[in-house]
Write a protein that holds these residues in place. Sequence first.
Motif, PDB file in Angstrom:
ATOM      1  N   TYR A 137     -46.494 -27.117 -31.665  1.00  0.00           N
ATOM      2  CA  TYR A 137     -47.467 -26.022 -31.705  1.00  0.00           C
ATOM      3  C   TYR A 137     -47.602 -25.385 -33.095  1.00  0.00           C
ATOM      4  CZ  TYR A 137     -48.545 -25.726 -26.704  1.00  0.00           C
ATOM      5  OH  TYR A 137     -49.008 -25.977 -25.432  1.00  0.00           O
ATOM      6  N   ALA A 141     -51.075 -24.940 -35.135  1.00  0.00           N
ATOM      7  CA  ALA A 141     -51.547 -23.653 -35.664  1.00  0.00           C
ATOM      8  C   ALA A 141     -51.917 -23.773 -37.136  1.00  0.00           C
ATOM      9  CB  ALA A 141     -50.467 -22.595 -35.473  1.00  0.00           C
ATOM     10  N   CYS A 144     -55.274 -25.452 -37.491  1.00  0.00           N
ATOM     11  CA  CYS A 144     -56.361 -24.527 -37.154  1.00  0.00           C
ATOM     12  C   CYS A 144     -56.650 -23.574 -38.308  1.00  0.00           C
ATOM     13  CB  CYS A 144     -56.012 -23.732 -35.903  1.00  0.00           C
ATOM     14  SG  CYS A 144     -55.887 -24.724 -34.386  1.00  0.00           S
ATOM     15  N   CYS A 175     -59.120 -19.795 -31.371  1.00  0.00           N
ATOM     16  CA  CYS A 175     -58.030 -20.706 -31.031  1.00  0.00           C
ATOM     17  C   CYS A 175     -57.044 -19.979 -30.128  1.00  0.00           C
ATOM     18  CB  CYS A 175     -57.326 -21.201 -32.287  1.00  0.00           C
ATOM     19  SG  CYS A 175     -58.407 -22.153 -33.385  1.00  0.00           S
ATOM     20  N   PHE A 177     -53.685 -20.329 -27.540  1.00  0.00           N
ATOM     21  CA  PHE A 177     -52.529 -21.148 -27.203  1.00  0.00           C
ATOM     22  C   PHE A 177     -51.907 -20.619 -25.909  1.00  0.00           C
ATOM     23  CE2 PHE A 177     -51.132 -23.286 -31.359  1.00  0.00           C
ATOM     24  CZ  PHE A 177     -52.399 -23.211 -31.924  1.00  0.00           C
ATOM     25  N   ALA A 185     -45.287 -21.222 -32.216  1.00  0.00           N
ATOM     26  CA  ALA A 185     -46.232 -21.192 -33.336  1.00  0.00           C
ATOM     27  C   ALA A 185     -45.855 -20.160 -34.390  1.00  0.00           C
ATOM     28  CB  ALA A 185     -47.640 -20.908 -32.827  1.00  0.00           C
ATOM     29  N   TYR A 188     -47.053 -17.496 -37.050  1.00  0.00           N
ATOM     30  CA  TYR A 188     -48.488 -17.257 -36.952  1.00  0.00           C
ATOM     31  C   TYR A 188     -48.808 -16.454 -35.689  1.00  0.00           C
ATOM     32  CZ  TYR A 188     -48.231 -20.963 -40.385  1.00  0.00           C
ATOM     33  OH  TYR A 188     -47.890 -21.705 -41.479  1.00  0.00           O
ATOM     34  N   ILE A 194     -54.291 -17.100 -34.338  1.00  0.00           N
ATOM     35  CA  ILE A 194     -53.619 -17.811 -33.250  1.00  0.00           C
ATOM     36  C   ILE A 194     -53.411 -16.831 -32.103  1.00  0.00           C
ATOM     37  CG2 ILE A 194     -51.626 -19.190 -32.591  1.00  0.00           C
ATOM     38  CD1 ILE A 194     -53.501 -20.418 -34.786  1.00  0.00           C
TER      39      ILE A 194
END
Length: 375
Positions: A137, A141, A144, A175, A177, A185, A188, A194
Amino acid sequence: MTYRYVSSLGEDKRISEIVFAGSHDASITSGSSNAQTQSLDIAMQAKAGVRLFDLRIAAKRHSDGSASLVGYHGSTFSDKTKTLTSKISGQTHSLETSKRIMGEYGLKLSDMLRDARRFVETTGEFLIFKFDKCSNYKLIAEYCINILEDNIFKASDGQEFAKLQLSDLSKKVVCVFNDKALAEASPYTHRDGILGFRSLRGEKNSVGQYDANYTGLQYYGKGGTKAWKIWKSNEKKIQENESTQRKMLLAMARQADDWAGDVLGMMYWTSTGSVTSIADRNKEMWGTTGVRRMHELWYEGLEASISTQMERDRIRALEFGGVRRVKAYFPNIIMIDFADAGKCESIIELNTVVDYRLAKAYDKYVSGKPNRSFF
């Protein structure tokens, strides 16, 4: 021709007040008939009208020892951990990599993000990338953030997702998650772009508590078929999904809470299977009868929620274009396989229906008992 939600529905419309298509397993554009779920790439799906993309990402290991972040559908076998430096972020990561898969690998994440960025830049539209059942993940991130740059949506602390207006999302890729994976992640966060997502659906279609301070997508819904039930015919699979979706829609629609209309509804008009052709089932689901049944199911959820709200002594109302509407729950996102312009058009037209019904419900409510009020 690209349908433009922002300009067509109005910049002041909230994300929780519109209906749009979501692409189920959006990256699987080729492969075996029991795994392939789409035929168009991300750019063409977006052009057709898709605004949410369901993505499962894994690190596919190549014969030269390198790896790529790609979509997948099925089950991967993470059998080697590799220390690799990302060409995108320049950061070194210890990656879970896979070579074998029971299913299919799909499009590269970097290509999907670049397609998304070009689309929102040129159209002024928004897209949502929903990452679930992924590995690595933190690297996802970084992809992205680095590829989307200024076109990634960055949320403020405590910013309520449901109340975001289309003007807030214009030219942005959101985005989100899986909430349980956000820690992976780190460092972030939503300030970097995120965000999290959480499903409010619990056991036996129970409804969890909505949190107005949660910075991310809160939705209710789930796919309606079980892949392991291989003995079921296409028609039985379709009936299974329709029955499951109806139970979930009505469970959520019966919520009389003030926040019910802030939960984004997610309805699946898909039918997963592990043996037979997804495309063949999909054709049955999107024939004339199938589209009618999808509309009727969606409408049933909306009407049930309106009925619940109308029984209350005090309701919530919203105003757009000088017209007030009852605030109620309804399926905002309809998840589909093999997205195309025709399917998206049949979903987009529901925006006219929901506006009309909520406005009529408001008129009926305020003309009723004198002690009723709204806020």
